[in-house]
Scaffold this motif. Structure first.
Motif, PDB file in Angstrom:
ATOM      1  N   HIS A  52       0.889  -1.164  -0.076  1.00 41.67           N
ATOM      2  CA  HIS A  52      -0.112  -0.074   0.163  1.00 41.67           C
ATOM      3  C   HIS A  52       0.953   1.220  -0.047  1.00 41.67           C
ATOM      4  CE1 HIS A  52      -2.843   2.908   1.405  1.00 41.67           C
ATOM      5  NE2 HIS A  52      -3.849   1.964   0.945  1.00 41.67           N
ATOM      6  N   ASP A  53       0.268   2.336  -0.666  1.00 39.95           N
ATOM      7  CA  ASP A  53       1.344   3.579  -0.706  1.00 39.95           C
ATOM      8  C   ASP A  53       1.476   4.219   0.812  1.00 39.95           C
ATOM      9  OD1 ASP A  53       1.189   3.720  -3.433  1.00 39.95           O
ATOM     10  OD2 ASP A  53      -0.782   5.021  -3.417  1.00 39.95           O
ATOM     11  N   GLN A  89      -6.722  -1.267  -0.211  1.00 45.14           N
ATOM     12  CA  GLN A  89      -7.163  -0.821   1.287  1.00 45.14           C
ATOM     13  C   GLN A  89      -6.919   0.470   1.380  1.00 45.14           C
ATOM     14  OE1 GLN A  89      -8.879  -3.716   2.443  1.00 45.14           O
ATOM     15  NE2 GLN A  89      -8.345  -4.202   0.204  1.00 45.14           N
ATOM     16  N   ASP A  90      -7.716   0.815   2.923  1.00 41.88           N
ATOM     17  CA  ASP A  90      -7.574   2.202   3.319  1.00 41.88           C
ATOM     18  C   ASP A  90      -6.243   2.502   3.819  1.00 41.88           C
ATOM     19  OD1 ASP A  90     -10.321   2.434   2.504  1.00 41.88           O
ATOM     20  OD2 ASP A  90     -11.146   1.936   4.522  1.00 41.88           O
ATOM     21  N   THR A  91      -5.471   1.454   4.210  1.00 40.72           N
ATOM     22  CA  THR A  91      -4.238   1.809   4.853  1.00 40.72           C
ATOM     23  C   THR A  91      -3.247   0.519   4.507  1.00 40.72           C
ATOM     24  OG1 THR A  91      -2.914   2.605   6.759  1.00 40.72           O
ATOM     25  CG2 THR A  91      -4.785   0.816   7.027  1.00 40.72           C
ATOM     26  N   TRP A  92      -2.012   0.842   4.853  1.00 43.13           N
ATOM     27  CA  TRP A  92      -1.124  -0.416   4.849  1.00 43.13           C
ATOM     28  C   TRP A  92      -1.632  -1.753   5.815  1.00 43.13           C
ATOM     29  CZ3 TRP A  92       1.943  -2.331   9.091  1.00 43.13           C
ATOM     30  CH2 TRP A  92       2.907  -3.268   8.978  1.00 43.13           C
ATOM     31  N   GLN A  93      -1.413  -2.906   5.138  1.00 43.46           N
ATOM     32  CA  GLN A  93      -1.528  -4.050   5.409  1.00 43.46           C
ATOM     33  C   GLN A  93      -0.128  -4.836   6.017  1.00 43.46           C
ATOM     34  OE1 GLN A  93      -4.896  -5.055   5.952  1.00 43.46           O
ATOM     35  NE2 GLN A  93      -5.307  -2.872   5.497  1.00 43.46           N
ATOM     36  N   THR A  94      -0.248  -5.670   6.934  1.00 42.11           N
ATOM     37  CA  THR A  94       0.736  -6.336   7.347  1.00 42.11           C
ATOM     38  C   THR A  94       0.817  -7.762   6.216  1.00 42.11           C
ATOM     39  OG1 THR A  94      -0.508  -7.930   8.887  1.00 42.11           O
ATOM     40  CG2 THR A  94       0.444  -5.956   9.880  1.00 42.11           C
ATOM     41  N   THR A  95       2.187  -8.238   6.228  1.00 37.12           N
ATOM     42  CA  THR A  95       2.166  -9.595   5.453  1.00 37.12           C
ATOM     43  C   THR A  95       1.097 -10.573   5.955  1.00 37.12           C
ATOM     44  OG1 THR A  95       4.499  -8.840   5.065  1.00 37.12           O
ATOM     45  CG2 THR A  95       3.924 -11.348   4.572  1.00 37.12           C
ATOM     46  N   CYS A  96       0.998 -10.521   7.418  1.00 38.25           N
ATOM     47  CA  CYS A  96       0.328 -11.674   7.792  1.00 38.25           C
ATOM     48  C   CYS A  96      -1.202 -11.607   7.347  1.00 38.25           C
ATOM     49  CB  CYS A  96       0.332 -11.629   9.280  1.00 38.25           C
ATOM     50  SG  CYS A  96      -0.694 -12.935  10.158  1.00 38.25           S
ATOM     51  N   SER A  97      -1.605 -10.297   7.306  1.00 36.52           N
ATOM     52  CA  SER A  97      -3.024  -9.951   6.861  1.00 36.52           C
ATOM     53  C   SER A  97      -3.297 -10.298   5.625  1.00 36.52           C
ATOM     54  CB  SER A  97      -3.606  -8.604   7.499  1.00 36.52           C
ATOM     55  OG  SER A  97      -2.825  -7.731   6.625  1.00 36.52           O
TER      56      SER A  97
END
Length: 308
Positions: A52-53, A89-97
């Motif tokens: 994510h940006d 997505q609305d924000t950064w996501q973890t690799t796990c997610s």
């Protein structure tokens, strides 16, 4: 091992891809070749998932550009595709997610229970019946055969995923079926085991050893539940790296290290080197990036200034 006892694998690579390089594509190819040579796995698909940006990395260009470059880089591949879910997505996501998203998506699309490295499934995996009222996603309206082949099953999975999660508007969509995997053997749904494995270079594996960088609960899920395929880079020794992390040592059997030519020319290619080459007008950029990506970068004037 027979085709029915081999584990079917989808390789998922997360990262900036800023820009995507020939090294990234070769990482997929090397991992697939190695897993096939073990005789234990059949790789049926590869997913490129750009970050994510809001990840906040210096010089990270817009996801709009990174998605397009990724799509251009894999347009000739019949098994690697680009997934925009992270970027949308609305924000950064973890690799796990991200891993969990793809696992849950596969479950919804196929009606299956995906096995993981730590607890292989004993019950049906692909096409497990959910209830009698549910429409069978693999139903053959022509009733040609009551026992679909693995190629039919996996092809249907790929078609569904291409509609839901793998967006390539200007390019042809491909299924996840590997034409060279000899999937013609007739088998029942429950005889196929499917796993999603995180594909990464040894540099990402090494980052697991940096205190506080990764959430330990996430690491437990990534390594303990899903598993990792590691492609060595720059002469790094993954076995040495694993000894520096208690979690990596704990789940060492879930980490598959690609063992092939350690002097592979693409093992030293990186996005950083590619950006520097572009900024300095270095002709070696053609060794790092495929021509469609280079053309897009020049047309969009990306990375040309030191600011990225």
């Amino acid at each position: 091992m027979t085709e029915t006892t081999k584990t079917h694998v989808i390789l998922l690579a997360c990262g900036s891809f800023n820009p995507i390089t020939k090294g990234h594509i070769q990482m997929f190819e090397r991992a697939r070749d190695y897993l096939h040579k073990t005789g234990r796995f059949i790789v049926i698909g590869g997913i490129v998932s750009p970050v994510h940006d809001s990840y906040g990395k210096t010089g990270l260009v817009s996801s709009r550009h990174r998605l397009t470059m990724c799509q251009l880089a894999v347009q000739s591949s019949d098994w690697i595709r680009v997934d925009p879910w992270e970027c949308y997505q609305d924000t950064w996501q973890t690799t796990c997610s991200v891993l969990e998203h793809h696992r849950d998506l596969m479950k919804r699309v196929t009606g299956c229970i995906l096995s993981n490295v730590n607890t292989p499934s004993i019950t049906p995996v692909i096409g497990q019946p959910q209830n009698e009222s549910s429409q069978n996603i693999y139903q053959n309206n022509n009733n040609i055969s009551n026992k679909p082949t693995a190629a039919k099953i996996l092809g249907k999975v790929g078609e569904s995923l291409s509609r839901i999660c793998c967006v390539r508007p200007p390019m042809e969509r491909f299924t996840f079926v590997d034409e060279n995997a000899n999937l013609g053997t007739v088998m029942r749904y429950e005889e196929i085991e499917l796993r999603i494995l995180l594909l990464c270079g040894s540099d990402l594996l090494e980052s697991f050893c940096i205190p506080g960088l990764w959430n330990e609960a996430d690491m437990e899920v990534i390594v303990g539940e899903f598993g990792i395929v590691v492609v060595p880079r720059d002469g790094a020794d993954p076995d040495r790296i694993m000894n520096h992390s208690s979690i990596l040592r704990k789940y060492k059997n879930n980490i598959l290290v690609v063992k092939d030519d350690s002097n592979h020319p693409m093992s030293v290619v990186s996005s950083t080197k590619s950006r520097l080459a572009l900024q300095h007008g270095d002709g070696h950029v053609v060794d790092y990036l495929c021509q469609p990506v280079i053309d897009y970068i020049l047309k969009s004037q990306l990375y040309i200034n030191a600011s990225g």
